[in-house]
Design a protein around this motif. Structure first.
Motif, PDB file in Angstrom:
ATOM      1  N   MET A   1       0.843  -1.168   0.000  1.00 40.35           N
ATOM      2  CA  MET A   1       0.000   0.000   0.000  1.00 40.35           C
ATOM      3  C   MET A   1       0.887   1.229   0.000  1.00 40.35           C
ATOM      4  O   MET A   1       1.725   1.417   0.851  1.00 40.35           O
ATOM      5  CB  MET A   1      -0.890  -0.021   1.244  1.00 40.35           C
ATOM      6  CG  MET A   1      -1.487   1.326   1.565  1.00 40.35           C
ATOM      7  SD  MET A   1      -2.334   1.422   3.145  1.00 40.35           S
ATOM      8  CE  MET A   1      -0.991   1.797   4.248  1.00 40.35           C
ATOM      9  N   THR A   2       0.675   2.122  -0.969  1.00 36.88           N
ATOM     10  CA  THR A   2       1.339   3.402  -1.005  1.00 36.88           C
ATOM     11  C   THR A   2       0.279   4.470  -0.846  1.00 36.88           C
ATOM     12  O   THR A   2      -0.593   4.609  -1.690  1.00 36.88           O
ATOM     13  CB  THR A   2       2.090   3.605  -2.334  1.00 36.88           C
ATOM     14  OG1 THR A   2       3.028   2.549  -2.477  1.00 36.88           O
ATOM     15  CG2 THR A   2       2.788   4.937  -2.370  1.00 36.88           C
ATOM     16  N   ALA A   3       0.325   5.194   0.245  1.00 37.73           N
ATOM     17  CA  ALA A   3      -0.657   6.241   0.513  1.00 37.73           C
ATOM     18  C   ALA A   3      -0.104   7.571   0.041  1.00 37.73           C
ATOM     19  O   ALA A   3       0.982   7.966   0.418  1.00 37.73           O
ATOM     20  CB  ALA A   3      -0.985   6.291   1.999  1.00 37.73           C
ATOM     21  N   ALA A   4      -0.878   8.242  -0.804  1.00 36.09           N
ATOM     22  CA  ALA A   4      -0.475   9.543  -1.303  1.00 36.09           C
ATOM     23  C   ALA A   4      -1.111  10.623  -0.438  1.00 36.09           C
ATOM     24  O   ALA A   4      -2.326  10.669  -0.309  1.00 36.09           O
ATOM     25  CB  ALA A   4      -0.935   9.697  -2.754  1.00 36.09           C
ATOM     26  N   PRO A   5      -0.304  11.499   0.174  1.00 39.91           N
ATOM     27  CA  PRO A   5      -0.899  12.565   0.993  1.00 39.91           C
ATOM     28  C   PRO A   5      -1.494  13.655   0.112  1.00 39.91           C
ATOM     29  O   PRO A   5      -0.904  14.044  -0.894  1.00 39.91           O
ATOM     30  CB  PRO A   5       0.281  13.091   1.804  1.00 39.91           C
ATOM     31  CG  PRO A   5       1.468  12.785   0.971  1.00 39.91           C
ATOM     32  CD  PRO A   5       1.148  11.536   0.198  1.00 39.91           C
ATOM     33  N   ILE A   6      -2.681  14.108   0.463  1.00 39.30           N
ATOM     34  CA  ILE A   6      -3.314  15.210  -0.248  1.00 39.30           C
ATOM     35  C   ILE A   6      -3.721  16.269   0.771  1.00 39.30           C
ATOM     36  O   ILE A   6      -3.982  15.963   1.929  1.00 39.30           O
ATOM     37  CB  ILE A   6      -4.521  14.762  -1.094  1.00 39.30           C
ATOM     38  CG1 ILE A   6      -5.622  14.154  -0.207  1.00 39.30           C
ATOM     39  CG2 ILE A   6      -4.102  13.799  -2.191  1.00 39.30           C
ATOM     40  CD1 ILE A   6      -6.927  13.903  -0.940  1.00 39.30           C
ATOM     41  N   HIS A   7      -3.768  17.519   0.320  1.00 38.64           N
ATOM     42  CA  HIS A   7      -4.206  18.617   1.185  1.00 38.64           C
ATOM     43  C   HIS A   7      -5.732  18.599   1.188  1.00 38.64           C
ATOM     44  O   HIS A   7      -6.380  19.050   0.236  1.00 38.64           O
ATOM     45  CB  HIS A   7      -3.669  19.949   0.665  1.00 38.64           C
ATOM     46  CG  HIS A   7      -4.086  21.112   1.508  1.00 38.64           C
ATOM     47  ND1 HIS A   7      -3.586  21.320   2.771  1.00 38.64           N
ATOM     48  CD2 HIS A   7      -4.967  22.099   1.281  1.00 38.64           C
ATOM     49  CE1 HIS A   7      -4.143  22.403   3.277  1.00 38.64           C
ATOM     50  NE2 HIS A   7      -4.987  22.891   2.397  1.00 38.64           N
ATOM     51  N   ALA A   8      -6.303  18.042   2.238  1.00 38.90           N
ATOM     52  CA  ALA A   8      -7.750  17.870   2.333  1.00 38.90           C
ATOM     53  C   ALA A   8      -8.102  17.484   3.764  1.00 38.90           C
ATOM     54  O   ALA A   8      -7.226  17.311   4.611  1.00 38.90           O
ATOM     55  CB  ALA A   8      -8.224  16.784   1.363  1.00 38.90           C
ATOM     56  N   THR A   9      -9.382  17.337   4.015  1.00 40.29           N
ATOM     57  CA  THR A   9      -9.900  16.870   5.295  1.00 40.29           C
ATOM     58  C   THR A   9     -10.829  15.704   5.002  1.00 40.29           C
ATOM     59  O   THR A   9     -11.516  15.702   3.983  1.00 40.29           O
ATOM     60  CB  THR A   9     -10.654  18.017   6.009  1.00 40.29           C
ATOM     61  OG1 THR A   9      -9.704  19.032   6.340  1.00 40.29           O
ATOM     62  CG2 THR A   9     -11.335  17.551   7.274  1.00 40.29           C
ATOM     63  N   ALA A  10     -10.844  14.707   5.871  1.00 41.39           N
ATOM     64  CA  ALA A  10     -11.738  13.563   5.684  1.00 41.39           C
ATOM     65  C   ALA A  10     -12.499  13.287   6.974  1.00 41.39           C
ATOM     66  O   ALA A  10     -11.930  13.360   8.064  1.00 41.39           O
ATOM     67  CB  ALA A  10     -10.944  12.324   5.267  1.00 41.39           C
ATOM     68  N   VAL A  11     -13.779  12.997   6.826  1.00 37.12           N
ATOM     69  CA  VAL A  11     -14.638  12.638   7.949  1.00 37.12           C
ATOM     70  C   VAL A  11     -15.490  11.446   7.548  1.00 37.12           C
ATOM     71  O   VAL A  11     -15.782  11.244   6.375  1.00 37.12           O
ATOM     72  CB  VAL A  11     -15.527  13.820   8.412  1.00 37.12           C
ATOM     73  CG1 VAL A  11     -14.719  14.869   9.136  1.00 37.12           C
ATOM     74  CG2 VAL A  11     -16.280  14.439   7.257  1.00 37.12           C
ATOM     75  N   ALA A  12     -15.885  10.651   8.548  1.00 35.62           N
ATOM     76  CA  ALA A  12     -16.609   9.410   8.278  1.00 35.62           C
ATOM     77  C   ALA A  12     -17.922   9.358   9.045  1.00 35.62           C
ATOM     78  O   ALA A  12     -18.051   9.933  10.127  1.00 35.62           O
ATOM     79  CB  ALA A  12     -15.740   8.212   8.671  1.00 35.62           C
ATOM     80  N   HIS A  13     -18.859   8.620   8.479  1.00 33.63           N
ATOM     81  CA  HIS A  13     -20.190   8.473   9.066  1.00 33.63           C
ATOM     82  C   HIS A  13     -20.575   6.998   9.046  1.00 33.63           C
ATOM     83  O   HIS A  13     -20.312   6.292   8.080  1.00 33.63           O
ATOM     84  CB  HIS A  13     -21.200   9.277   8.235  1.00 33.63           C
ATOM     85  CG  HIS A  13     -22.556   9.300   8.811  1.00 33.63           C
ATOM     86  ND1 HIS A  13     -23.569   8.498   8.351  1.00 33.63           N
ATOM     87  CD2 HIS A  13     -23.079  10.031   9.817  1.00 33.63           C
ATOM     88  CE1 HIS A  13     -24.662   8.746   9.047  1.00 33.63           C
ATOM     89  NE2 HIS A  13     -24.393   9.671   9.950  1.00 33.63           N
ATOM     90  N   TRP A  14     -21.204   6.549  10.131  1.00 30.92           N
ATOM     91  CA  TRP A  14     -21.694   5.165  10.207  1.00 30.92           C
ATOM     92  C   TRP A  14     -23.042   5.097   9.517  1.00 30.92           C
ATOM     93  O   TRP A  14     -23.958   5.876   9.809  1.00 30.92           O
ATOM     94  CB  TRP A  14     -21.834   4.717  11.651  1.00 30.92           C
ATOM     95  CG  TRP A  14     -22.434   3.353  11.746  1.00 30.92           C
ATOM     96  CD1 TRP A  14     -23.736   3.038  12.007  1.00 30.92           C
ATOM     97  CD2 TRP A  14     -21.761   2.110  11.546  1.00 30.92           C
ATOM     98  NE1 TRP A  14     -23.910   1.686  11.993  1.00 30.92           N
ATOM     99  CE2 TRP A  14     -22.717   1.080  11.716  1.00 30.92           C
ATOM    100  CE3 TRP A  14     -20.449   1.766  11.242  1.00 30.92           C
ATOM    101  CZ2 TRP A  14     -22.389  -0.258  11.586  1.00 30.92           C
ATOM    102  CZ3 TRP A  14     -20.128   0.422  11.111  1.00 30.92           C
ATOM    103  CH2 TRP A  14     -21.088  -0.562  11.290  1.00 30.92           C
ATOM    104  N   THR A  15     -23.167   4.155   8.588  1.00 28.80           N
ATOM    105  CA  THR A  15     -24.421   3.921   7.890  1.00 28.80           C
ATOM    106  C   THR A  15     -24.828   2.474   8.124  1.00 28.80           C
ATOM    107  O   THR A  15     -24.068   1.572   7.765  1.00 28.80           O
ATOM    108  CB  THR A  15     -24.257   4.173   6.372  1.00 28.80           C
ATOM    109  OG1 THR A  15     -23.771   5.506   6.184  1.00 28.80           O
ATOM    110  CG2 THR A  15     -25.575   4.000   5.643  1.00 28.80           C
TER     111      THR A  15
END
Length: 142
Positions: A1-15
């Motif tokens: 796995m190679t994770a590319a960093p990006i300038h952003a924000t991430a949030v998660a929701h339980w469905t």
């Protein structure tokens, strides 16, 4: 796995039935990425990462995780860095781009490509009062 960093924000929701699903929010500095995340967190969402997000592909899906140095913290502009209940690795299902003009009323579907995979793209005006409801409506359609 190679994770590319990006300038952003991430949030998660339980469905129910789908588990944790995340959005990645991009836009220029000061556009309201952390503001939208804080509003969503106030409605039960969980922080994945603020300011920088590691994005990687696995199979046909995209995933987000936080760089270790910023885990569990989000910037509340005018207040400083604050702690937030956070999630680890979460599947991305939607990209939100914050823009400074009014979005189209009935836009054609758009997509954002990250790490060789595509996500549906929603363009919203930063700091608009209805951003949270629009994100909730969009993610419910996925």
């Amino acid at each position: 796995m190679t994770a590319a960093p990006i300038h952003a924000t991430a949030v998660a929701h339980w469905t129910p039935g789908a588990g944790w699903r995340a959005i990645v929010v991009s836009g220029p500095p000061g556009a309201g990425k952390s503001d939208l995340a804080l509003r969503l967190i106030g409605r039960g969402w969980r922080l994945v990462a603020d300011d920088y997000v590691h994005v990687f592909a696995s199979g046909d899906a995209l995933y987000a995780t936080v760089p270790e140095t910023i885990a569990g913290r989000i910037e509340a502009r005018g207040v400083g860095l604050v702690g937030a209940c956070a999630r680890g690795v979460v599947r991305l299902v939607l990209a939100v781009e914050l823009i400074d003009t009014a979005p189209e009323r009935l836009p054609d579907p758009e997509f954002l490509t990250l790490a060789g995979r595509t996500l549906p793209l929603l363009r919203l005006k930063g700091f608009e009062a209805s951003m949270v409801e629009k994100v909730a409506a969009a993610i419910a359609l996925l």
